[in-house]
Design a protein around this motif. Structure first.
Motif, PDB file in Angstrom:
ATOM      1  N   UNK A 158       4.128   7.643  84.548  1.00 53.65           N
ATOM      2  CA  UNK A 158       4.638   6.447  83.876  1.00 53.65           C
ATOM      3  C   UNK A 158       4.016   6.305  82.492  1.00 53.65           C
ATOM      4  N   UNK A 159       2.736   6.604  82.403  1.00 59.32           N
ATOM      5  CA  UNK A 159       2.041   6.509  81.112  1.00 59.32           C
ATOM      6  C   UNK A 159       2.620   7.512  80.128  1.00 59.32           C
ATOM      7  N   UNK A 160       2.909   8.736  80.619  1.00 58.81           N
ATOM      8  CA  UNK A 160       3.514   9.748  79.757  1.00 58.81           C
ATOM      9  C   UNK A 160       4.831   9.244  79.184  1.00 58.81           C
ATOM     10  N   UNK A 161       5.555   8.422  79.978  1.00 54.73           N
ATOM     11  CA  UNK A 161       6.850   7.909  79.547  1.00 54.73           C
ATOM     12  C   UNK A 161       6.712   6.626  78.746  1.00 54.73           C
ATOM     13  N   UNK A 162       5.467   6.245  78.334  1.00 54.49           N
ATOM     14  CA  UNK A 162       5.261   5.073  77.505  1.00 54.49           C
ATOM     15  C   UNK A 162       5.180   3.781  78.270  1.00 54.49           C
ATOM     16  N   UNK A 163       5.144   3.877  79.598  1.00 51.79           N
ATOM     17  CA  UNK A 163       5.102   2.665  80.406  1.00 51.79           C
ATOM     18  C   UNK A 163       3.710   2.067  80.512  1.00 51.79           C
ATOM     19  N   UNK A 164       3.651   0.858  80.995  1.00 50.46           N
ATOM     20  CA  UNK A 164       2.378   0.188  81.226  1.00 50.46           C
ATOM     21  C   UNK A 164       2.158  -0.095  82.705  1.00 50.46           C
ATOM     22  N   UNK A 165       2.945   0.595  83.536  1.00 49.50           N
ATOM     23  CA  UNK A 165       2.753   0.445  84.987  1.00 49.50           C
ATOM     24  C   UNK A 165       1.605   1.348  85.417  1.00 49.50           C
ATOM     25  N   UNK A 166       0.432   1.080  84.872  1.00 52.06           N
ATOM     26  CA  UNK A 166      -0.686   1.970  85.195  1.00 52.06           C
ATOM     27  C   UNK A 166      -1.986   1.227  84.963  1.00 52.06           C
ATOM     28  N   UNK A 200      11.262   2.406  72.435  1.00 49.82           N
ATOM     29  CA  UNK A 200      10.569   2.917  71.256  1.00 49.82           C
ATOM     30  C   UNK A 200       9.176   2.294  71.267  1.00 49.82           C
ATOM     31  N   UNK A 201       8.416   2.629  72.267  1.00 48.74           N
ATOM     32  CA  UNK A 201       7.164   1.913  72.487  1.00 48.74           C
ATOM     33  C   UNK A 201       5.966   2.667  71.940  1.00 48.74           C
ATOM     34  N   UNK A 202       6.196   3.884  71.512  1.00 49.44           N
ATOM     35  CA  UNK A 202       5.096   4.654  70.949  1.00 49.44           C
ATOM     36  C   UNK A 202       4.669   4.011  69.638  1.00 49.44           C
ATOM     37  N   UNK A 222      10.929   7.123  74.094  1.00 52.88           N
ATOM     38  CA  UNK A 222      10.935   7.644  75.468  1.00 52.88           C
ATOM     39  C   UNK A 222      12.255   7.323  76.137  1.00 52.88           C
ATOM     40  N   UNK A 223      13.236   6.994  75.301  1.00 50.26           N
ATOM     41  CA  UNK A 223      14.514   6.572  75.881  1.00 50.26           C
ATOM     42  C   UNK A 223      15.179   7.692  76.655  1.00 50.26           C
ATOM     43  N   UNK A 234       7.302  16.610  77.623  1.00 45.81           N
ATOM     44  CA  UNK A 234       7.803  17.303  78.825  1.00 45.81           C
ATOM     45  C   UNK A 234       8.395  16.268  79.775  1.00 45.81           C
ATOM     46  N   UNK A 235       7.705  15.139  79.904  1.00 46.19           N
ATOM     47  CA  UNK A 235       8.185  14.095  80.801  1.00 46.19           C
ATOM     48  C   UNK A 235       9.559  13.597  80.365  1.00 46.19           C
ATOM     49  N   UNK A 236       9.697  13.403  79.039  1.00 46.59           N
ATOM     50  CA  UNK A 236      10.992  12.931  78.555  1.00 46.59           C
ATOM     51  C   UNK A 236      12.083  13.973  78.768  1.00 46.59           C
TER      52      UNK A 236
END
Lengths: 274, 711
Positions: A24-32, B71-73, B26-27, A53-55
């Motif tokens: 989730x973090x690799x994908x920019x999420x904050x569920x971590x 676009x959270x990066x 990350x879309x 790679x995740x994307x």
């Protein structure tokens, strides 16, 4: 240490990094949590571009899901679904076919609880569900009530093993696991596999750094070659272009030099059951 | 400045924008989809730029929308703003009336608004996601705890409901918890709790259990089992199988001890009862044959050179008479009473009295100090039996005959010891009973066990080991041979020739007498027929006397057998005389006499044997179907010399005249001298039998005798 009986529950230890929350973090999420982020940062240091790679993995999954839908498949079994952030299978599928059934499977209780919350919020539990089960014991997947409720194995199913088989060591007998699932699939079913590799990509020696991090989670990370990944398709007919780096699997726009070469560390393949 | 319609310009801007941002998002949208997504946002920017009055706030939605598109990066923000800064005014000209500086200012403020919207949305989103993952973690934890609680409840139910007692203790042995079954077993919770585990596992072999427990607590072993007894709160004994196990913590270090206790008190009790039943006599409660042999074997197994054993084999004298006359119930009561007295003769733990057969008892003295200890035991037994037994309103007297074996254990085996004692007991019985005899190896070697003979009887008949000798019956008036008494002998393969005294009682007690008696009758009848055919002179042919046992008398086939033998042999009934003892007919009712009458009706004569040894009821002679009286030899004792006992003469004379008055002939046994013969002839006796005339011999001797006599 004593073995617990199978009906005794597993505890939750939030001090151990979780594979799905790292992803989730690799994908920019904050569920971590910080413990997950700490681990994720170490992986990024060992293999820069891992977030890409995740994307790319997410993107190739979408392409493969659309491939299955084009073949008329309306049942999806996504094993190792992790934390649902966005662009999940059911979102992609229901945009085109609102009547399709999707079942997610994960063995991480937190991921399962989160998935349940997301699905309940969306209010379509008669079309999508989460099952707590462990891929290493395929019977727990197939016997799960949610799987039985939403999937009809007499008709074709798209089985998604996306970024999950590399979490099974050889001792877990991943080929037998896949074969056990294959055996219940009806002809015309689709198998989607993505898998980490060092065969391609810019950091062929990243194995140790990445490995060390994943040792700290509850699962290892096993890199496999294209040839090894192809073995998972025993009993399936690999569709073109076979097992290839993630961006090379049926790209929708021409490949460009802008793409981070790190995405070549992922392999993708799709097979059809005859 | 780019040319074209405003819409085309917006799209151009969106395309440039998308190319700059897309790699950093990350879309899961494709690039084309992303570009479409950016188009309305571009329009918002263009509209805001040229709005009058100018208000940059709507541009903040653009930042919000970009965060929503993942676009959270943080790296994305410079690209987002950079493209606006460089191209927005160019592709979305605000129109006339705004100078360049004003446009630059507005564009800058617009970027600030986008950044605000972006930051606010990113912050909101981060918080929301954090909250949702925390909520998911809590939920998962709750689920796990709920499942754990359910699991605990299941284990608790198992713990509480288990039939085995379960106790948990710390490593020092302090009991922490016990379940209900454990409390029940001990009869009190506090008693179960108060105990230390070391006490739980302490057994008869204390050191061993303590050692095991030490190994357990140190983690050197994971479990051990012991069986031991505890005292319940009410003082009774609890016998338990205890399994102690070690509980380790997650790291494998010893943490608790677990004891599982199974109550085996009842099982043990049952086993003991079964063992007692298997080793004791149900009637008297004395140890039985099995236990006696177990003890004897054990005593003999100890081959310490100095070790000795003593065995007293007791057979009751006259028990059979009690059983026969008063019934088995009284017989059993008598055995119980005897057993009680025998118990009192045991004076030390190394003595044991057992009942090993009907009226046979045995006393074992393991390792007596001296032979006198064993004879003292035998004396105590004889003494205990000396007083009469008051039973069923009578005073019953039974004595015993005891055979004693004692000596070093050496290499004896139990069966030999008992056989030797049995033989010796018979010697005591032969001596008249109510005494003990001590085994003598020489005597033993010669002695014949009745046990052996009894077993050999049937096969002896099959193997033709019996034969008959005939003792002549001589007419006293003329010295002619009137016939002979058939006397059976056993030519035993190892013991030699045995007289009827040695085996007839055994044959009677086992029922073999019926077969043996039939054989004698047939043989004797056939022999008499031979005499009959060889008989030349005048007068009746020689007859044969055959003894009938009381057992044969009661046999339903007797009359039929006699008739068949006469038929088969062709012997004239008048040439056959069956001898029945006086005692067999005492108290005989008509049913018993009926077969005798039927035999007499066939023409066979019946002799009353041993007359004068029993009750000698003279009046019974009137109605008994007898034709011959055989006077017992005791009457003739007093007539051996010239000076005969006048009383004997008078008695015999009286009997003879009475017999003759009733039409009976009189035969006298035991005639040994000529003087006796003369007296008896003078008294009117008809026939004599005894050594004076001839000893029993083979059948052809009768022939020569007869010839000699005739000569």
């Amino acid at each position: 240490m004593t073995d617990r009986p199978s009906w005794a529950p597993q505890g939750i230890d939030l001090t151990v990094p979780s594979v799905s929350r790292i992803y989730d973090y690799f994908l920019g999420g904050s569920h971590n949590f910080e413990v997950d982020r700490e681990a994720a940062r170490l992986v990024i240091r060992a293999m820069p571009g891992v977030t890409k790679i995740s994307q790319a993995n997410r993107a190739v999954m979408h392409r493969a899901v659309r491939f299955a839908m084009d073949r008329g498949i309306d049942q999806f079994l996504d094993i190792g679904s992790g934390i649902p952030t966005f662009g999940n299978v059911h979102e992609v599928v229901h945009r085109t076919n609102p009547g399709a059934h999707v079942v997610y499977v994960d063995n991480d209780p937190v991921a399962v609880a989160h998935s349940r919350a997301v699905l309940n919020e969306a209010g379509n539990t008669d079309k999508a569900a989460i099952a707590a089960a462990d891929l290493r014991d395929p019977r727990t997947v197939l016997d799960n009530p949610e799987v039985k409720r939403l999937l009809d194995f007499d008709r074709p199913v798209a089985l998604l093993l996306v970024a999950v088989l590399h979490l099974l060591s050889d001792a877990d007998k991943p080929r037998e696991v896949v074969a056990a699932l294959r055996d219940v699939l009806a002809p015309g079913s689709v198998l989607v596999v993505t898998h980490a590799t060092l065969q391609f990509g810019p950091t062929p020696s990243a194995q140790r750094g990445v490995q060390e991090v994943y040792q700290r989670t509850t699962t290892p990370l096993i890199m496999r070659t294209k040839e090894e990944v192809e073995l998972f398709f025993d009993g399936f007919e690999l569709v073109e272009p076979g097992v290839v780096p993630l961006p090379h699997w049926r790209p929708e726009v021409p490949l460009s030099d802008d793409d981070d070469p790190a995405v070549l560390h992922g392999l993708a393949g799709v097979g059809l059951k005859a | 400045m780019p040319r074209g319609r405003p819409g085309d310009k917006l799209r151009r801007f969106a395309a440039i924008w998308a190319r700059a941002i897309y790699p950093l998002t990350a879309t899961s949208m494709s690039r084309a989809e992303f570009e479409d997504y950016l188009l309305p946002l571009t329009r918002v920017l263009g509209d805001t730029l040229k709005a009058r009055p100018f208000d940059p706030r709507p541009a903040s939605e653009v930042g919000t929308a970009l965060v929503a598109a993942h676009c959270t990066d943080p790296e994305a923000l410079p690209s987002i703003l950079g493209v606006i800064d460089a191209y927005l005014v160019l592709y979305c000209p605000p129109g006339p009336g705004l100078d360049n500086d004003e446009c630059r200012v507005r564009c800058s403020r617009l970027q600030h608004a986008v950044a605000v919207g972006f930051s606010r949305a990113l912050r909101e989103r981060t918080l929301r996601e954090q909250e949702s993952i925390i909520r998911a973690a809590l939920e998962a934890q709750n689920d796990a705890e709920g499942a754990l609680a359910a699991s605990e409840a299941r284990f608790r139910a198992v713990f509480e409901g288990a039939a085995v007692g379960i106790g948990i203790a710390d490593l020092d042995g302090q009991v922490l918890e016990v379940n209900e079954a454990m409390t029940r077993m001990f009869g009190s919770e506090s008693l179960a709790m108060r105990r230390n585990v070391t006490e739980w596992v302490k057994s008869a072999d204390t050191n061993c259990a303590r050692g095991l427990n030490g190994e357990l607590v140190r983690g050197e072993r994971d479990r051990y089992d012991v069986e031991r007894a505890y005292q319940r709160v009410d003082g009774s004994m609890l016998w338990a199988n205890v399994r102690a196990s070690l509980l380790r913590d997650a790291a494998g270090r010893p943490q608790y001890q677990l004891a599982l206790i199974e109550d085996v008190t009842e099982r043990r009790g049952l086993l003991r009862r079964l063992r007692h039943q298997a080793t004791h006599d149900a009637l008297t409660g004395l140890p039985n044959r099995a236990l006696f042999f177990e003890r004897l074997d054990a005593a003999l197994a100890d081959d310490t050179p100095t070790r000795r054993i003593g065995v007293c084999y007791l057979d009751l004298d006259g028990f059979k008479a009690v059983n026969d006359s008063l019934g088995h119930a009284v017989g059993d009561q008598l055995l119980v009473a005897v057993a009680e007295r025998l118990q009192t003769c045991v004076t030390s733990p190394d003595q044991l009295v057992a009942r090993i057969g009907g009226d046979e008892f045995v006393a074992l003295h393991t390792d007596p100090k001296a032979p006198a200890d064993v004879t003292a035991l035998a004396e105590r037994i004889l003494d205990a039996l000396s007083a009469p037994f008051p039973l069923v309103g009578r005073e019953l007297t039974v004595h015993g005959s005891i055979g004693i074996v004692h000596g070093p254990v050496e290499s004896r085996i139990a069966a030999d010891v008992l056989r030797s004692a049995d033989i010796t007991m018979y010697r005591a019985k032969e001596q008249g009973g109510n005494r003990y005899e001590v085994a003598d190896p020489v005597a033993d070697a010669r002695a014949i066990t009745r046990h052996g003979l009894t077993n050999q009887l049937p096969s002896a008949l099959e193997h033709d080991e019996f034969f008959i000798e005939y003792q002549p019956l001589v007419g006293l008036d003329d010295g002619t041979v009137h016939g002979a008494e058939a006397l059976v002998r056993w030519c035993h393969p190892t013991h030699g020739i045995l007289g009827p005294d040695q085996f007839i009682p055994l044959a009677e007690s086992t029922g073999h007498i019926v077969g043996l008696g039939r054989w004698v009758l047939e043989r004797a009848a056939r022999q008499a027929y031979v005499w009959q055919t060889e008989h030349l002179g005048s007068g009746p042919p020689p007859r044969v006397n055959v003894n009938l046992s009381p057992i044969q008398l009661q046999h339903p086939e007797l009359v039929h057998e006699v008739a068949r033998v006469l038929e088969d042999t062709g012997l004239s009934p008048a040439s056959l005389c069956l001898e029945v003892t006086e005692s067999a007919l005492i108290g005989a009712d008509e049913d018993t006499l009926k077969p005798l009458r039927q035999i007499a009706d066939l023409g066979v004569s019946i002799a009353l044997d041993d007359f004068g040894t029993g009750y000698s009821n003279l009046s019974s002679l009137r109605w008994l179907p007898v034709s011959v009286l055989k006077l017992d030899r005791s009457f003739t004792h007093g007539m051996r010399g010239h000076a005969a006992d006048p009383v004997d003469l008078k008695i015999v004379g009286g009997i003879v005249s009475l017999a003759h008055a009733l039409g009976l002939t009189v035969t006298v046994e035991g005639v040994e001298t000529r003087t006796q013969a003369d007296h008896l002839r003078a008294l009117g006796c008809d026939t004599g039998q005894g050594w004076y005339y001839a000893r029993p011999g083979p059948p052809d001797r009768l022939h020569t005798l007869r010839l000699a006599d005739a000569g």
